[in-house]
Enzyme design. Sequence first.
Site, PDB file in Angstrom:
ATOM      1  N   THR B  92      -2.139  -6.743 -10.754  1.00  0.00           N
ATOM      2  CA  THR B  92      -2.896  -6.981  -9.523  1.00  0.00           C
ATOM      3  C   THR B  92      -4.363  -6.696  -9.802  1.00  0.00           C
ATOM      4  OG1 THR B  92      -1.015  -6.387  -8.144  1.00  0.00           O
ATOM      5  CG2 THR B  92      -3.191  -6.297  -7.111  1.00  0.00           C
ATOM      6  N   LYS B 168      -1.010 -11.220  -2.830  1.00  0.00           N
ATOM      7  CA  LYS B 168      -0.602  -9.840  -3.120  1.00  0.00           C
ATOM      8  C   LYS B 168      -1.446  -8.858  -2.308  1.00  0.00           C
ATOM      9  CE  LYS B 168       0.964  -6.083  -5.067  1.00  0.00           C
ATOM     10  NZ  LYS B 168       0.904  -5.736  -6.478  1.00  0.00           N
ATOM     11  N   LYS B 236      -6.761   1.546  -5.598  1.00  0.00           N
ATOM     12  CA  LYS B 236      -7.336   0.445  -6.372  1.00  0.00           C
ATOM     13  C   LYS B 236      -7.132  -0.878  -5.628  1.00  0.00           C
ATOM     14  CE  LYS B 236      -5.220  -2.217  -8.973  1.00  0.00           C
ATOM     15  NZ  LYS B 236      -4.294  -2.911  -9.874  1.00  0.00           N
TER      16      LYS B 236
END
Lengths: 289, 289
Positions: B92, B168, B236
Site C-alpha cells: 500500500t 485500498k 502510514k
Amino acid sequence: MDIAWIGTGIMGAPMARRLMGAGHRLRVFNRSIEKARALQADGARLASSAAEAATDADAVFIMVPDTPDVEAVVGQIGPVLRSGAVVVNMSTVAPAAERRIAAYLAERGADYLDAPVSGGDVGAQEGTLAIMVGASRPEAFERVRPLLELLGKRITLMGEVGAGQITKLANQVAVVLALEGAAEAIALARAAGLNPARMVEAIGSGAAASWQLANLGPKIIAADYQPGFFIKLMRKDLRLVAGAALESGVALPGVAMMASMFNAAAAVGHDLDGTQAVAAALERISRAA
Amino acid sequence: MDIAWIGTGIMGAPMARRLMGAGHRLRVFNRSIEKARALQADGARLASSAAEAATDADAVFIMVPDTPDVEAVVGQIGPVLRSGAVVVNMSTVAPAAERRIAAYLAERGADYLDAPVSGGDVGAQEGTLAIMVGASRPEAFERVRPLLELLGKRITLMGEVGAGQITKLANQVAVVLALEGAAEAIALARAAGLNPARMVEAIGSGAAASWQLANLGPKIIAADYQPGFFIKLMRKDLRLVAGAALESGVALPGVAMMASMFNAAAAVGHDLDGTQAVAAALERISRAA
C-alpha cells in the site's frame, strides 16, 4: 391484556397494529388524532387523551418523539394508572430522565421499562426491531416480553431503567461513525475519478464491511436522500449521547465531530432527509475548501 | 511462469508460498535475508538482490512496507527487466508514486499493476485477500490474474494505475471510522455501567453492524491489543489518504480526526499494537477530561 398505546406515528402505528394482529385489545391515543384514526379499522378503540387510554390498562406503551413528550405523557397517565401496571417507553430519550420517570411511577405502584428500538419503519412493520431494555424489575420485563416478541427479533434486557437507552445511544454512536466512514470513502473514490459503486463492491465484504456502507453507500452514490431515519432525529439522539457522555465522564471525539456534520447537513437543508445526506454536507465542505 | 518475489515479511512470505504451492518457480529476495531463507524449504531460489531475482522473470511481485521501499525496488529492477515483464506491486503506497513508477517502467517495455490487498496475515495464508487493482493495460491484468486468484478471493480491476491504491485507501477510511464507532460505543456503555459485551451483542446485527465491531469489539473489551494490523501501518496509510485527499481536493474531516487518534495511541505506547488499541487512547483522553 388491556393495552394502551400512546403515539401512533411512523413507528408507533405499525407496532400497535402488530399487537392487534395477535389478538390484543388496544386503546390508542395520538396528539394529532388523525394519525390514530387509521388504527380504528384494525379494531383499536380511540381515546381522547393519554389518561383515558391508560385508565385500567395492564400495559401502556409509549412511542413519541423526544424526552419532553414522554415526560408529558407520563405526567398525564401517572394519576390514573392501576397498581401493577407496566409502562413501556419505546421512544429514544435521555437515560437520566428515564430514571426519574421510573422513580415517579414506582411511587404509584407501577413498573417501568425503557425499551428503545432500532430497525426503522420497515422493522416496525415486519416485527424485526432490535429492542434494548432497562427494567424497574426483571419480573416486569418478563410480564411484557411476549408483547415485545411480537414487535422485535432481538430483545435484550440490559439492566436497570436507563440501560436500554444507553444501549440505543451506543448503537447510534456505532451507526454514525460507520456512516461517516462510508461517506468519506465514497467521497475520496469519487474525487479521485473511480467508479464509487465498484469501490463499494471491492471493499464491502472485508474489514471495511458495515451495514451503513452496504445499505446507505448506494444511496449516497445515487444522491438518494429519502429518509430511512431523519437527520433531525439523529441530531436529537446525538444530543442525548453528548448528555450521557458528560454525565458519565467519557470523551467521545467522533460523536462530537458527527454532531457538527449533521448540524452542517441540517444547515444546508437536509434536516428532513435521511442520515445518508450527511454526504451532501461533506461535499459542500469540499467545494468550499 | 518465472516469478520474482520481493519482500517476504508477515504478508509476503505466505503469499509467495501459495504461488509455489500451485507449482510456480519463485526467486525470492528480502532486505533482511533471514526472512527469505525460510522459503527455501518450500523450493524458492534465494536471490542476493532484487535485481538478481527480477532478471529474466515473467512477473515480479513486490510486497514491502512503504512508498520509498517500492521506489527503491523498482529503481533496482528497472534496468534488468525483460521486455514484456509485468511488475505487480501489492504494497500500500501513494497513488501518485504509482503513476510515476508505471511511466518509468513503460519506457522499459514493462507493464505495471498496483494491487494492494486487504485481509491481513490470515487472508494471506488462506488466499482470501481482497485485491484492488489498477493496471497499465487490461491485458497485463489478465496475464497475472491466475496468479492473483491464488492469493485472493475478491479481485477487482478498478481502472488505471493508482486506482487500486485509491480503493485500498478508501477501504482504510471506512475501516478506521467504523473502528472508532465501535470504540466510542463501547466506551459509552462501559462508562455508564453496562456490560459492554452484552451491548455489542444487542446492537451487532442491525444498522450498527460492522466487521470492526464484530471482530475488534471483543478485543477492545478485553483490552487485547495483539496486532492484526499495526497502528504504525495504519498511521502510514492515513498519511497516504491525507495526501490523496489533498491532491483531489476533497475534505475528509473524519480521517483527519482518526489520524490524530492513532497518533495519540502511538504517543502513549501503542504504535506496534493492533488498530483496536485506539480504544486505549480514547480512555486516556477521558481520564484527562
